[in-house]
Write a protein that holds these residues in place. Structure first.
Motif, PDB file in Angstrom:
ATOM      1  N   UNK A 355       0.324  -1.129  -0.373  1.00 49.88           N
ATOM      2  CA  UNK A 355      -0.183  -0.390   0.133  1.00 49.88           C
ATOM      3  C   UNK A 355       0.597   1.327   0.064  1.00 49.88           C
ATOM      4  N   UNK A 356       2.001   1.179   0.729  1.00 46.50           N
ATOM      5  CA  UNK A 356       2.676   2.532   0.415  1.00 46.50           C
ATOM      6  C   UNK A 356       3.208   2.618  -0.988  1.00 46.50           C
ATOM      7  N   UNK A 357       3.834   1.811  -1.603  1.00 44.94           N
ATOM      8  CA  UNK A 357       4.149   1.678  -2.358  1.00 44.94           C
ATOM      9  C   UNK A 357       2.819   2.771  -4.291  1.00 44.94           C
ATOM     10  N   UNK A 358       2.385   2.442  -3.538  1.00 45.67           N
ATOM     11  CA  UNK A 358       0.967   2.388  -4.740  1.00 45.67           C
ATOM     12  C   UNK A 358       0.841   3.797  -3.884  1.00 45.67           C
ATOM     13  N   UNK A 359       0.964   4.745  -2.570  1.00 42.19           N
ATOM     14  CA  UNK A 359       1.001   5.360  -2.283  1.00 42.19           C
ATOM     15  C   UNK A 359       1.946   6.550  -2.857  1.00 42.19           C
ATOM     16  N   UNK A 360       3.534   6.048  -2.602  1.00 45.28           N
ATOM     17  CA  UNK A 360       4.092   6.444  -3.438  1.00 45.28           C
ATOM     18  C   UNK A 360       4.365   7.046  -4.764  1.00 45.28           C
ATOM     19  N   UNK A 361       3.676   6.176  -5.550  1.00 45.08           N
ATOM     20  CA  UNK A 361       3.473   5.763  -6.768  1.00 45.08           C
ATOM     21  C   UNK A 361       2.776   7.274  -7.239  1.00 45.08           C
ATOM     22  N   UNK A 362       1.014   7.055  -6.482  1.00 48.19           N
ATOM     23  CA  UNK A 362       0.361   7.836  -6.653  1.00 48.19           C
ATOM     24  C   UNK A 362       1.193   9.452  -6.686  1.00 48.19           C
ATOM     25  N   UNK A 363       2.021   9.833  -5.258  1.00 48.91           N
ATOM     26  CA  UNK A 363       2.392  11.074  -5.011  1.00 48.91           C
ATOM     27  C   UNK A 363       3.102  11.517  -6.374  1.00 48.91           C
ATOM     28  N   UNK A 364       4.079  10.456  -6.612  1.00 46.06           N
ATOM     29  CA  UNK A 364       5.289  11.143  -7.541  1.00 46.06           C
ATOM     30  C   UNK A 364       3.850  11.352  -8.909  1.00 46.06           C
ATOM     31  N   UNK A 365       2.908  10.780  -9.398  1.00 43.17           N
ATOM     32  CA  UNK A 365       2.426  11.006 -10.315  1.00 43.17           C
ATOM     33  C   UNK A 365       1.924  12.298 -10.423  1.00 43.17           C
ATOM     34  N   UNK A 366       1.288  12.469  -8.825  1.00 45.56           N
ATOM     35  CA  UNK A 366       0.350  13.839  -8.968  1.00 45.56           C
ATOM     36  C   UNK A 366       1.176  15.147  -8.936  1.00 45.56           C
ATOM     37  N   UNK A 367       2.876  14.992  -8.251  1.00 51.16           N
ATOM     38  CA  UNK A 367       3.896  16.068  -8.111  1.00 51.16           C
ATOM     39  C   UNK A 367       4.156  16.235  -9.665  1.00 51.16           C
ATOM     40  N   UNK A 368       4.013  15.813 -10.688  1.00 53.88           N
ATOM     41  CA  UNK A 368       4.288  14.966 -11.675  1.00 53.88           C
ATOM     42  C   UNK A 368       3.336  16.190 -13.026  1.00 53.88           C
ATOM     43  N   UNK A 369       2.116  17.151 -12.177  1.00 47.29           N
ATOM     44  CA  UNK A 369       1.506  17.406 -13.154  1.00 47.29           C
ATOM     45  C   UNK A 369       1.620  18.973 -13.000  1.00 47.29           C
ATOM     46  N   UNK A 371       1.506  22.855 -12.520  1.00 49.07           N
ATOM     47  CA  UNK A 371       1.898  24.111 -11.575  1.00 49.07           C
ATOM     48  C   UNK A 371       0.369  24.504 -12.013  1.00 49.07           C
ATOM     49  N   UNK A 372      -0.331  24.700 -10.638  1.00 47.26           N
ATOM     50  CA  UNK A 372      -1.841  25.654 -10.827  1.00 47.26           C
ATOM     51  C   UNK A 372      -3.376  24.483 -11.539  1.00 47.26           C
ATOM     52  N   UNK A 373      -2.430  23.372 -11.960  1.00 49.10           N
ATOM     53  CA  UNK A 373      -3.635  22.301 -11.898  1.00 49.10           C
ATOM     54  C   UNK A 373      -4.592  22.139 -11.540  1.00 49.10           C
ATOM     55  N   UNK A 374      -5.943  22.100 -11.728  1.00 47.55           N
ATOM     56  CA  UNK A 374      -7.037  22.231 -10.577  1.00 47.55           C
ATOM     57  C   UNK A 374      -7.337  20.896 -10.359  1.00 47.55           C
ATOM     58  N   UNK A 375      -7.330  20.122  -8.998  1.00 48.57           N
ATOM     59  CA  UNK A 375      -7.631  18.902  -8.831  1.00 48.57           C
ATOM     60  C   UNK A 375      -7.901  18.961  -7.179  1.00 48.57           C
ATOM     61  N   UNK A 376      -8.052  18.174  -7.600  1.00 44.62           N
ATOM     62  CA  UNK A 376      -9.332  18.090  -5.636  1.00 44.62           C
ATOM     63  C   UNK A 376      -8.626  16.830  -4.755  1.00 44.62           C
ATOM     64  N   UNK A 377      -7.469  16.422  -5.473  1.00 43.30           N
ATOM     65  CA  UNK A 377      -6.916  15.395  -4.074  1.00 43.30           C
ATOM     66  C   UNK A 377      -5.390  16.169  -4.589  1.00 43.30           C
ATOM     67  N   UNK A 378      -4.811  15.545  -3.188  1.00 39.93           N
ATOM     68  CA  UNK A 378      -3.753  16.345  -3.257  1.00 39.93           C
ATOM     69  C   UNK A 378      -2.988  15.976  -1.819  1.00 39.93           C
ATOM     70  N   UNK A 379      -0.865  15.296  -2.132  1.00 39.75           N
ATOM     71  CA  UNK A 379      -0.779  14.082  -1.344  1.00 39.75           C
ATOM     72  C   UNK A 379      -1.139  13.786  -0.345  1.00 39.75           C
ATOM     73  N   UNK A 380      -1.741  12.506  -0.859  1.00 39.87           N
ATOM     74  CA  UNK A 380      -2.055  10.910  -0.045  1.00 39.87           C
ATOM     75  C   UNK A 380      -0.802  10.411   0.651  1.00 39.87           C
ATOM     76  N   UNK A 381      -2.182  10.606   1.868  1.00 35.10           N
ATOM     77  CA  UNK A 381      -0.901   9.537   2.865  1.00 35.10           C
ATOM     78  C   UNK A 381      -1.543   9.277   3.870  1.00 35.10           C
ATOM     79  N   UNK A 382      -0.623   8.613   5.086  1.00 35.37           N
ATOM     80  CA  UNK A 382      -1.335   7.990   6.152  1.00 35.37           C
ATOM     81  C   UNK A 382      -0.490   8.335   7.848  1.00 35.37           C
ATOM     82  N   UNK A 383      -0.990   8.614   8.154  1.00 39.59           N
ATOM     83  CA  UNK A 383      -0.475   8.801   9.580  1.00 39.59           C
ATOM     84  C   UNK A 383       0.498   7.508  10.266  1.00 39.59           C
ATOM     85  N   UNK A 384       1.519   8.011  10.404  1.00 40.15           N
ATOM     86  CA  UNK A 384       2.673   6.891  11.128  1.00 40.15           C
ATOM     87  C   UNK A 384       1.931   6.146  12.331  1.00 40.15           C
ATOM     88  N   UNK A 385       1.452   7.259  13.075  1.00 36.25           N
ATOM     89  CA  UNK A 385       0.331   5.975  14.102  1.00 36.25           C
ATOM     90  C   UNK A 385      -0.866   5.098  13.677  1.00 36.25           C
TER      91      UNK A 385
END
Length: 421
Positions: A355-369, A371-385
């Motif tokens: 799951x961490x690998x999938x989240x990392x790939x998703x974050x890489x895809x979002x960061x490659x968009x 600047x200024x792209x209109x998206x309602x999804x940003x930095x998916x992550x899970x708290x270490x706790x």
């Protein structure tokens, strides 16, 4: 726990039927994977929505005048009134928990008639009269020059802060902006700053086409007297603007002879209340994510428990021999529980890692968009706790999955176990 022989026996038992072990472990793997992905997706959506509030003082309400709906003190209903400068002073004096009470005025809009001229170029923009604290209530970055200051207010200076959209329509590409003059409704204003709005979404482009001038200058230059169009009111951090709102409305109604129960006379929008509703929605989504993920995880744990029961049944004769040779019930129970916990933790940790690998790939895809792209999804992550909680759940699940098979194993009498085929 640290006996090599015990671990050799555990691995031998789990690898005796590799395909069955993999299928059993997959239930826990999938359950923890779904739980982490759902929580990360919820966090990503929450971050995307909150990004729209970036830079905004969320503990804020906006208030404007409307027509009255009830007659009061000899005054007719459907009466129109305007806020005044004295209303701002009265609110500040009566409510010390207010951080900012910003009066605002507006002239024209980007869809109206041309109201701004520079040289041979002309266009229509929204002109706002504001106080310096607006920059702390509304998301914008000053890219060049400065924003208005208190001296501009006191001296009623004819200065203006313009958006990047204004520059694209009135200036050339490399033309210097700071220190130039624009004419608003026939009055010259010197440009002292250029801002860029942080707002995203459908109105983002229009938000770059505003012009801000000092509030006092606005009133004097455009013959507004002491009229106030509307107010942006921000409370201090330790106080909710929602709690102060009834008192604010009561003061305004008293100042303008409005019936106390006339709810239509003073229009208002409570940003803090709306923000809390959004936050409550994400809290509910988190609960749903935990609920769905836990159900999938429980199904995996039940699968491990069933398989361990089958394993115990297959190893009945072996257990009988061990009991006959002096193995205690606690040792037998410990062996079964260790196998169950080991299988649960390994499959669960693989689920977390995947799951961490999938989240990392998703974050890489979002960061490659761009600047200024209109998206309602940003930095998916899970708290270490959450990961630590998941580990505790996995250990607990392993104990739960192995408890019934372990009790079954020690309940078999050695004589009966030796007779089994």
């Amino acid at each position: 726990m640290f006996s090599k022989d015990n671990w050799d026996e555990i691995l031998q038992a789990l690898t005796a039927n590799v395909f069955r072990t993999i299928l059993t472990a997959f239930g826990v793997f999938w359950g923890i994977f779904i739980l982490v992905i759902l929580l990360a997706a919820g966090k990503g959506l929450e971050n995307g929505v909150k990004k729209g509030f970036d830079g905004i003082a969320t503990n804020t309400m906006f208030m404007w005048s409307q027509t009255t709906s009830k007659a009061y003190k000899g005054l007719p209903k459907t009466r129109r009134y305007d806020f005044r400068n004295s209303d701002v002073a009265a609110l500040k004096a009566a409510l010390p928990d207010l951080l900012y009470v910003s009066p605002r005025n507006q002239l024209g809009d980007f869809n109206g008639t041309n109201n701004v001229v520079r040289g041979t170029k002309t266009s229509s923009f929204t002109i706002y009269g504001d106080y310096p604290e607006l920059i702390k209530q509304q998301p914008m970055d000053i890219e060049k020059g400065r924003f208005m200051n208190q001296q501009d207010i006191q001296e009623k200076r004819k200065v203006a802060v313009i958006g990047k959209g204004v520059i694209s329509e009135l200036y050339g590409k490399e033309e210097e902006v700071i220190g130039t003059y624009i004419k608003i409704n026939g009055i010259n204003f010197m440009v002292v700053g250029v801002y860029k709005s942080k707002q995203q979404g459908g109105n983002a482009e229009q938000e770059q086409k505003n012009i801000f001038i000092p509030f006092t200058t606005f009133q004097q230059a455009f013959n507004y007297g002491d009229k106030v169009g509307w107010m942006a009111i921000t409370a201090k951090d330790e106080t909710s603007i929602t709690d102060l709102k009834p008192k604010i409305l009561e003061i305004i109604k008293s100042l303008h002879s409005i019936h106390p129960s006339d709810d239509r006379a003073v229009g208002n929008f409570d940003l803090y209340e709306q923000f809390n509703k959004v936050q409550s929605l994400f809290n509910i989504l988190n609960v749903i994510a935990y609920f769905v993920g836990s159900l999938v995880l429980i199904s995996g744990v039940i699968g491990i428990s069933n398989i361990m029961l089958i394993v115990v049944k297959e190893r009945t004769k072996e257990i009988g021999i061990r009991r006959a040779l002096g193995a205690t019930p606690a040792a037998i129970r410990g062996q079964i529980l260790t196998e169950s916990i080991f299988l649960t933790i390994v499959s669960g940790m693989l689920g977390i890692a995947f799951a961490t690998g999938v989240i990392a790939l998703l974050n890489m895809a979002l960061e490659s968009m761009p600047p200024g792209s209109d998206t309602m999804f940003a930095n998916p992550s899970v708290d270490l706790r959450v990961v630590f909680v998941a580990l505790i759940i996995l250990v607990g699940s392993g104990l739960l999955a192995g408890f019934i098979p372990a009790q079954t194993a020690i309940s078999v009498k050695p004589v009966d176990a030796l007779r089994s085929e």
